[in-house]
Design a protein around this motif. Structure first.
Motif: not given
Lengths: 476, 306, 269
Positions: A131, A160, A378, A386, A389-390, A396-398, B35, B40-44, B47
């Motif tokens: 972050y 943040r 979420w 927040g 972007e994700p 992005q992961t999710y 994971l 949750m809002d983290i970039q791959a 990880v």
């Protein structure tokens, strides 16, 4: 046989010994509040693990640089009394004078630097490192002035700074005792001091009489960890706890009827949505199908019947509680229109089969092997970056949606706009683009429902913080 | 005797190593827990960096060697969820489980053995029939459902007992009753049949013929001689109590080993799972060893050999 | 008393079988069909004899279909463990030496871990669902058969006619199937019947803890787990699936006791 009879008597005696309502009255006298939460904190070390339950408890011990207004969720002063943008990549914070940590150590610019340095140190394995990646350097101007230098324009820094991403650590204690000791006995500047943490049972805090905003009303706050809803409810109704989180809508009546507690609710900034996955081949890659889904789902009926009205519909990607929210037009429930759109896309709605995954499969979302849709909550999301972007970029992961060049570019530009008016304008445009692309069926903001004992006065917040500094004990 | 104990201890070590290996193998085959613990809002790429740091990217053999090397020193690594020593977390919960298990075992023996003996002595009496019904029902009633019903009755309706947690004796009542119920039923049935068997033996008849008081006959001859099957079963059950504790602790939010294991499994917090497996299999095999030693003491005819 | 118990066992087991087989006819509703307008109706509501759950699904239909699932899981698991464990036991008993030793060590390792925790661990690690719960219960449950059968084989082997058959040059496999198998069959049947209810209850417990059959499939364990959130407003959700489970376990237990008394009175499991 006499032994047997004795054995039968024992539980009865125990039952009487445990008669619980007396305890609640005692707590009014000693000004103690017991909060029932569903889970325990994962650590007592600040700025290390991203986890709502952990942080809502840690915030009682540690203060942040900035606070958020309970109603508007806009940033406001806390340990920093003022902030200003020096240039596109430099933020300056003026720190509150005279604040001391629970161990007597003064709070100053050193604390800010030590905290950010701790987060960014790979040895800390802090989740927050990602972050704060954009912060290049923390410059100490003087004891009460500190500058954060970033490697590019980053307006969300202010957001943040107002979240648990910036719980301020005591620099001297951190250096001398080390993180492990601080994990056992946390030292912050917050309204409550650490007393004990019995894992899986309770976290006990006591009032900090020297708190810079003035001492809290409650002399002692205990967080008890009761995973099962029914158990929390029984504890509330029998006077074992004073505040319980997450009363389900169907159980409101028994609480109100009990005469021991009342229901308090807040519209949460957490959003719930049905993702229409376009990151894998399937009908959801067709915009017409995604729009058809938006016309097909009757969100209002779901809210009325399943959630008993305890939710507020959302139509765009952010909740109105989010500081970057902009209104967009809702897709109307219109089965005929949905059917027409499906047919236009070459699908027979009577034969169409889609798979919906529920959020228990978070791994699935990450590995991109969900069905055509999944359901996710979420938040609590208080600022635009927040979410945008994700959730709307393929990398992005999710995310469930992405590979839209126009949106990718728009997001990249929007999150670097520092000036407030320009930021609002950019987010409004982004909202409209997202709405037209129909990446989700936006569902609702849930209403957080709390049971609060009648001798406690407390109002829940949109950012889901269970903030006991605000709680008052009223004698009956 | 000493040789016997030593060889049994060696066997215990082997069993522990094998079960750890089995669980380690399954764990590493099952994918990536990292994971679950990342925000949750983290970039791959973040990880991946994290995974690297935790050593999940190393070859399996390296991971296994590191794991076993650590296990020998009691180091199972850091809990992924709680960021603290996994074995420490597990040991911290042990007293609560021992308290619950001990209370349940005590309750079981105090209730079940007199019940079984009285049933056997007064065979086919109304008491015996009632006891049979109770034990048959007790064996068939699943513990977690019994727990649910007790919570409904005593916590929700009557508000006499807390639904869960620890603190006072009142907190201990429902969990220990639920944990004891099933085993009490089994042990009562077994006691009854063991005593019945012994009551038909010659030496009991002789003792009676000698004119010994009935209570003495039962206490001195019948009970002592029927003790072996009872102890065997009680020993086996003491181990199974650990299994029962998993369910009971979860229902009553009892902060013990079983609940921690369930949570660690749900969270895929594998260092904790492995530490728990370690402790449970050690305890389990030690209990069995204790039972075997008890045999020798109860029945001098049993000779223990390595 | 003994006859009463036997008849009760047969009666209850038969009733469960009938309920499971006739589930779609006994309950008119689809156990998965939600009807939000009809949620949390108490027992005795017209059209819903046992009431409805939080989504308005008919509880009777769910309990009856739960019986199907429970019996299916129990039957599959018993079949797999009886055949698999039984065969392993036969081999171990006949081969002696190292296969026997290895097998018995593996059995020791398994027994050094509580049954339910083992099955749960396997499930948690390999993934959840119907197939996996059957496999994990089987993986945790075969040991009893292997031990019992091995023991029986060892004792049968000493008998004269088996020795004679071997001396006459009968092949091992032939001896195994002609002479040994018929002798151990009753033990297998008895163990299977006693294990059956254990498997059903274990499956329910594991599903209750969230490691077994997943919602919305109507399994008694996961129904009971969901019912916890509704204890204050809907006791029936916790009561009926539990009663069904307990009665099924009771019936099969009694049946198993009776089978043991008749077929193999000396067997201890």
């Amino acid at each position: 046989m006499r032994g047997l009879r004795c054995l039968l008597v024992v539980p009865l005696l125990l039952a009487l010994a445990g008669a619980p309502s007396a305890a609640a009255q005692d707590r009014v006298k000693t000004r103690e509040i017991v909060v029932g939460l569903g889970a325990e904190p994962r650590t007592m070390l600040a700025v290390t693990i991203v986890d709502w339950t952990t942080n809502t408890q840690l915030e009682h011990i540690y203060d942040r640089l900035l606070d958020r207004d309970a109603r508007t969720l806009k940033p406001k002063p806390m340990l920093a009394t003022a902030w200003r943008v020096v240039n596109d990549t430099t933020w300056e914070f003026t720190l509150r004078p005279g604040v001391r940590f629970h161990n007597g150590e003064p709070f100053n610019a050193q604390s800010v630097k030590a905290t950010i340095d701790y987060i960014k140190d790979p040895a800390s394995k802090s989740h927050y490192a990602a972050y704060w990646r954009k912060v290049k350097e923390v410059q100490i101007v003087n004891d009460s002035t500190v500058r954060l230098v970033t490697d590019g324009p980053w307006p969300s820094l202010i957001d943040r700074a107002s979240l648990t991403d910036a719980l301020m650590l005591p620099p001297k204690a951190l250096k001398e005792l080390g993180p492990e000791k601080l994990n056992q006995k946390p030292i912050g500047t917050g309204p409550f001091r650490f007393v004990e943490w019995k894992r899986d049972e309770r976290l006990v805090l006591e009032r900090n009489p020297d708190y810079w905003q003035g001492p809290a009303d409650a002399s002692r706050v205990t967080f008890r960890f009761i995973p099962e809803f029914s158990a929390r409810m029984a504890a509330l109704l029998s006077g074992e706890i004073d505040i319980m989180k997450d009363v389900p809508p169907h159980a409101l009546e028994p609480v109100e009827r009990s005469g021991r507690a009342k229901i308090r609710s807040a519209v949460s900034s957490r959003i719930n949505y049905l993702a229409l996955v376009n990151l894998k081949p399937g009908p959801m890659q067709d915009l017409r199908v995604r729009r058809a889904m938006n016309h097909a789902v009757n969100v209002d009926e779901l809210i009325a019947l399943v959630l008993k009205g305890r939710a507020t519909r959302i139509c765009g990607p952010l909740s109105p509680a989010n500081v970057d929210f902009a209104p967009v037009e809702c897709y109307q429930h219109d089965p005929a229109r949905a059917q027409a759109l499906f047919k236009e896309a070459g699908l027979d709605p009577a034969k169409l089969q889609l798979t919906l995954d529920t959020p228990s499969g978070r791994d699935k979302i990450k590995n991109r092997n969900t069905g055509d849709m999944f359901f996710l909550g979420w938040g609590p999301s208080v600022f635009g970056q927040g979410v945008m972007e994700p959730l709307f970029q393929a990398s992005q992961t999710y995310s469930s949606y992405g590979n839209n060049k126009a949106i990718d570019e728009k997001i990249a530009r929007t999150i670097t706009v520092v000036d407030a008016r320009g930021r609002a304008q950019a987010y409004a445009e982004l909202h409209q683009m997202v709405r037209d692309e129909a990446p989700w069926v936006p569902l609702w903001q849930q209403h957080d429902l709390y049971g609060v004992a009648s001798h406690v006065e407390w109002a829940p917040r949109a950012d889901e913080k269970v903030w006991m500094y605000d709680a008052r004990i009223i004698a009956r | 005797m000493r040789a016997y104990v030593l060889s049994r201890l060696a066997q215990t070590a082997l069993v522990v190593v094998l079960s750890l290996t089995a669980v380690f193998g399954m764990v590493r085959l099952s994918g990536d827990p990292v994971l679950l613990f990342m925000p949750m809002d983290i970039q791959a790429k973040d990880v991946n960096e994290f995974r690297q740091r935790l050593g999940f990217n190393d070859p399996l053999a390296v991971q296994y060697a590191r794991f076993m090397g650590g296990a020998v020193r009691g180091d199972f690594g850091e809990s992924l969820r709680y960021r603290s020593d996994a074995l420490g977390l597990v040991l911290e919960r042990l007293p609560a489980t021992l308290l619950l298990g001990g209370t349940a075992l005590g309750l079981t023996l105090v209730l079940a053995i007199p019940l079984g003996v009285v049933s056997a002595v007064h065979r086919d009496s109304p008491f015996d029939h009632a006891a049979t019904v109770a034990t048959v029902l007790g064996q068939a009633t699943p513990g977690f459902w019994l727990g649910l019903m007790l919570i409904y009755l005593f916590s929700v309706q009557l508000r006499w007992l807390p639904t869960g947690g620890t603190g006072t004796l009142a907190h201990l009542v429902m969990p220990s009753v639920v944990l004891a119920a099933f085993f009490a039923a089994r042990i009562a049935r077994l006691t009854r049949s063991a005593v019945l068997e012994v009551l038909g033996e010659d030496y009991v008849l002789t003792a009676r013929a000698k004119g010994l008081a009935e209570t003495r006959v039962i206490a001195k001859h019948a009970l002592r001689n029927s003790a072996i099957p009872i102890v065997t079963l009680a020993g086996l059950e003491a181990g199974q109590l650990l299994g029962g504790a998993v369910i009971t602790e979860t229902i009553f939010a009892w902060p013990g080993l079983g609940r921690l294991t369930v949570q660690a499994l749900l969270n895929r917090d594998f260092p904790v799972v492995l530490a728990a497996v370690f402790l449970i299999s050690v305890m389990y095999t030690l209990i069995n060893l204790a039972v075997d030693l008890l045999y020798g003491w109860l029945d001098p005819r049993v000779r223990l050999r390595a | 008393m003994r006859h009463l118990k036997a008849w009760l066992g047969i009666g209850l087991t038969a009733a469960t079988l009938v309920a499971a087989a006739a589930a779609p006819w006994l309950a008119r509703h689809d156990p998965l069909r939600a009807d939000f307008a009809q949620s949390l109706r108490p027992p005795g509501t017209p059209g819903h004899v046992l009431g409805t759950d939080q989504l308005g699904r008919d509880l009777l239909a769910r309990v009856l279909h739960g019986a199907r699932l429970a019996l299916f899981i129990g039957a599959c698991t018993v079949l797999i463990t009886a055949v698999g464990g039984g065969l392993l036991g036969l081999v171990a008993g006949f081969a002696e030496r190292w296969p026997s030793a290895v097998l018995m060590r593996i059995a020791d390792v398994q027994l050094s871990f509580p049954f339910i925790l083992l099955a749960m661990t396997i499930n948690a690690i390999t993934g959840l669902g119907l197939r996996n719960i059957i496999l994990s219960l089987s993986a945790a449950g075969w040991v009893v058969y292997a031990r019992v059968v091995r023991g029986e084989v060892l004792s049968v082997k000493q008998r004269d006619y088996v020795q004679a058959a071997a001396a006459l040059g009968m092949s091992r496999a032939r001896v195994l199937f002609r002479h040994v198998l018929p002798n151990v069959a009753p033990s297998i049947v008895v163990v299977a019947s006693l294990q059956f209810s254990q498997f059903i209850v274990a499956e329910a417990a594991i599903s209750f803890l969230g490691f077994g059959v997943q919602p919305p499939t109507p399994a008694w364990g996961s129904m009971l787990s969901e019912s916890r959130d509704f204890l204050y407003v809907a006791w029936w959700l916790a009561a009926f699936p539990g009663v069904a489970l307990a009665l099924t376990a009771l019936g099969v237990n009694l049946l198993g006791d009776w089978l043991r008394d008749t077929l193999d009175p000396k067997l201890r499991v």
